[in-house]
Write a protein that holds these residues in place. Structure first.
Motif, PDB file in Angstrom:
ATOM      1  N   VAL A 158       5.497  53.522  21.305  1.00 44.59           N
ATOM      2  CA  VAL A 158       6.528  52.599  20.872  1.00 44.59           C
ATOM      3  C   VAL A 158       6.603  52.726  19.352  1.00 44.59           C
ATOM      4  O   VAL A 158       5.594  53.000  18.693  1.00 44.59           O
ATOM      5  CB  VAL A 158       6.222  51.157  21.312  1.00 44.59           C
ATOM      6  N   TYR A 159       7.814  52.572  18.794  1.00 46.82           N
ATOM      7  CA  TYR A 159       8.041  52.832  17.377  1.00 46.82           C
ATOM      8  C   TYR A 159       8.650  51.602  16.693  1.00 46.82           C
ATOM      9  O   TYR A 159       9.254  50.755  17.349  1.00 46.82           O
ATOM     10  CB  TYR A 159       8.995  54.018  17.209  1.00 46.82           C
ATOM     11  N   PRO A 160       8.486  51.497  15.381  1.00 44.18           N
ATOM     12  CA  PRO A 160       9.154  50.416  14.657  1.00 44.18           C
ATOM     13  C   PRO A 160      10.673  50.529  14.816  1.00 44.18           C
ATOM     14  O   PRO A 160      11.209  51.626  14.953  1.00 44.18           O
ATOM     15  CB  PRO A 160       8.740  50.646  13.204  1.00 44.18           C
ATOM     16  N   GLN A 161      11.349  49.408  14.777  1.00 42.41           N
ATOM     17  CA  GLN A 161      12.806  49.434  14.818  1.00 42.41           C
ATOM     18  C   GLN A 161      13.336  49.981  13.489  1.00 42.41           C
ATOM     19  O   GLN A 161      12.905  49.551  12.409  1.00 42.41           O
ATOM     20  CB  GLN A 161      13.363  48.038  15.074  1.00 42.41           C
ATOM     21  N   ALA A 162      14.252  50.906  13.576  1.00 47.09           N
ATOM     22  CA  ALA A 162      14.693  51.649  12.392  1.00 47.09           C
ATOM     23  C   ALA A 162      15.304  50.750  11.322  1.00 47.09           C
ATOM     24  O   ALA A 162      14.979  50.872  10.132  1.00 47.09           O
ATOM     25  CB  ALA A 162      15.692  52.730  12.808  1.00 47.09           C
ATOM     26  N   LEU A 163      16.207  49.851  11.688  1.00 43.51           N
ATOM     27  CA  LEU A 163      16.912  49.046  10.687  1.00 43.51           C
ATOM     28  C   LEU A 163      15.977  48.079   9.948  1.00 43.51           C
ATOM     29  O   LEU A 163      15.986  48.058   8.709  1.00 43.51           O
ATOM     30  CB  LEU A 163      18.077  48.295  11.322  1.00 43.51           C
ATOM     31  N   PRO A 164      15.151  47.278  10.650  1.00 37.78           N
ATOM     32  CA  PRO A 164      14.235  46.398   9.921  1.00 37.78           C
ATOM     33  C   PRO A 164      13.274  47.158   9.020  1.00 37.78           C
ATOM     34  O   PRO A 164      12.958  46.709   7.909  1.00 37.78           O
ATOM     35  CB  PRO A 164      13.489  45.663  11.045  1.00 37.78           C
ATOM     36  N   VAL A 169       6.260  44.824  10.693  1.00 38.73           N
ATOM     37  CA  VAL A 169       7.397  45.634  11.110  1.00 38.73           C
ATOM     38  C   VAL A 169       6.966  46.930  11.775  1.00 38.73           C
ATOM     39  O   VAL A 169       7.632  47.431  12.694  1.00 38.73           O
ATOM     40  CB  VAL A 169       8.332  45.922   9.908  1.00 38.73           C
ATOM     41  N   ARG A 170       5.815  47.474  11.360  1.00 39.30           N
ATOM     42  CA  ARG A 170       5.363  48.751  11.909  1.00 39.30           C
ATOM     43  C   ARG A 170       4.466  48.600  13.141  1.00 39.30           C
ATOM     44  O   ARG A 170       4.368  49.528  13.954  1.00 39.30           O
ATOM     45  CB  ARG A 170       4.605  49.554  10.845  1.00 39.30           C
ATOM     46  N   GLU A 195       5.616  43.788  15.630  1.00 45.70           N
ATOM     47  CA  GLU A 195       6.864  43.688  16.373  1.00 45.70           C
ATOM     48  C   GLU A 195       6.946  44.744  17.474  1.00 45.70           C
ATOM     49  O   GLU A 195       7.317  44.410  18.611  1.00 45.70           O
ATOM     50  CB  GLU A 195       8.050  43.803  15.410  1.00 45.70           C
ATOM     51  N   PRO A 196       6.575  46.009  17.210  1.00 40.36           N
ATOM     52  CA  PRO A 196       6.555  46.982  18.306  1.00 40.36           C
ATOM     53  C   PRO A 196       5.613  46.573  19.444  1.00 40.36           C
ATOM     54  O   PRO A 196       5.914  46.809  20.613  1.00 40.36           O
ATOM     55  CB  PRO A 196       6.086  48.270  17.618  1.00 40.36           C
ATOM     56  N   ARG A 221       7.223  44.232  21.922  1.00 35.57           N
ATOM     57  CA  ARG A 221       8.089  44.918  22.882  1.00 35.57           C
ATOM     58  C   ARG A 221       7.269  45.670  23.912  1.00 35.57           C
ATOM     59  O   ARG A 221       7.617  45.716  25.101  1.00 35.57           O
ATOM     60  CB  ARG A 221       9.019  45.888  22.140  1.00 35.57           C
TER      61      ARG A 221
END
Length: 249
Positions: free
Chosen positions: A89-95, A121-122, A125-126, A129
């Protein structure tokens, strides 16, 4: 009061080794179970147990985008060794882009608040999810890794995420885990032999100096004995949530 699943399993798990702890957990805990690996030696030992026993436990990692090349190489080596895929799972690009644009690419060196925000954020949050819909979360936490982790239990209820948290290596020593990985030819990160006993993101991890504790190389500039990235602490900053009186399921 009806005993919770955590209260029922705790004494049974205490008498077992890693393989049997994971097997029992899979047999008794219903639903989706996730193991999150950062490819440290503890996590490699747990991964070996899950894969060699063919347990229905997902092995997943969080790719923060700042991992050591040695960690990436071990990821590939581990998949080849067990012929199993370890999903990420990866961080969300925009945030992430917004955070870097506002604070800078290495802002975590300048303030604890920046470091915690970067970890959020890294990593955090991932993870939320990754664990969505899971009934149990398996970790590689050990009680002797740091002073902050002394109270970690074999099994507890993560009240914030409303799932069972299994720490099957809680009472293992690092020496015992090293011996086991050698005995079973488990692939381990080559950085361990270079003094990196606890390995996270490359900018935030250094080799240990003689006499330092196992996690002293993580966020070393903060000089804080209770440093955590946020994966295993709640809003109150406490590491362990502990069992609840009743299991939510």
């Amino acid at each position: 009061m009806k005993p919770s699943l955590v209260e029922i399993l705790a004494p049974r798990l205490a008498a077992l080794d890693l393989d049997h702890r994971l097997k029992l957990a899979r047999e008794v805990i219903p639903g989706h179970i996730v193991f999150t690996t950062s490819f440290g030696i503890e996590d490699q030992f747990v991964t070996h147990s899950i894969f060699t026993q063919g347990l229905e436990i997902d092995v997943v990692t969080i790719d923060t985008g700042r991992l050591f090349e040695e960690t990436i190489s071990l990821w590939e080596e581990t998949e080849a060794r067990y012929a199993r895929r370890i999903h990420a799972v990866y961080p969300q690009a925009l945030p992430l882009a917004e955070f870097v644009a506002e604070h800078g690419v290495n802002s975590f060196y300048r303030a604890v608040e920046n470091r915690k925000a970067c970890c959020h954020v890294r990593k955090v949050e991932p993870l939320s999810r990754l664990l969505a819909g899971a009934s149990a979360w398996v970790t590689g936490l050990r009680a002797d890794q740091s002073q902050a982790r002394e109270g970690v239990n074999l099994i507890e209820l993560d009240n914030d995420r409303k799932l069972v948290k299994l720490n099957p290596l809680a009472d293992y020593t690092r020496e015992a885990i090293v011996a086991a990985t050698e005995a079973f030819s488990v692939p381990v990160n080559e950085l361990h032999a270079k003094g990196f006993l606890s390995i996270g993101c490359a900018p935030c991890t250094r080799a240990l100096e003689p006499g330092e504790s196992e996690r002293a190389g993580r966020w070393w500039w903060e000089e804080d004995e209770k440093k955590e990235c946020g994966l295993h602490v709640g809003p109150d900053g406490r590491l362990t949530r502990g069992p609840a009186p009743e299991d939510p399921r």
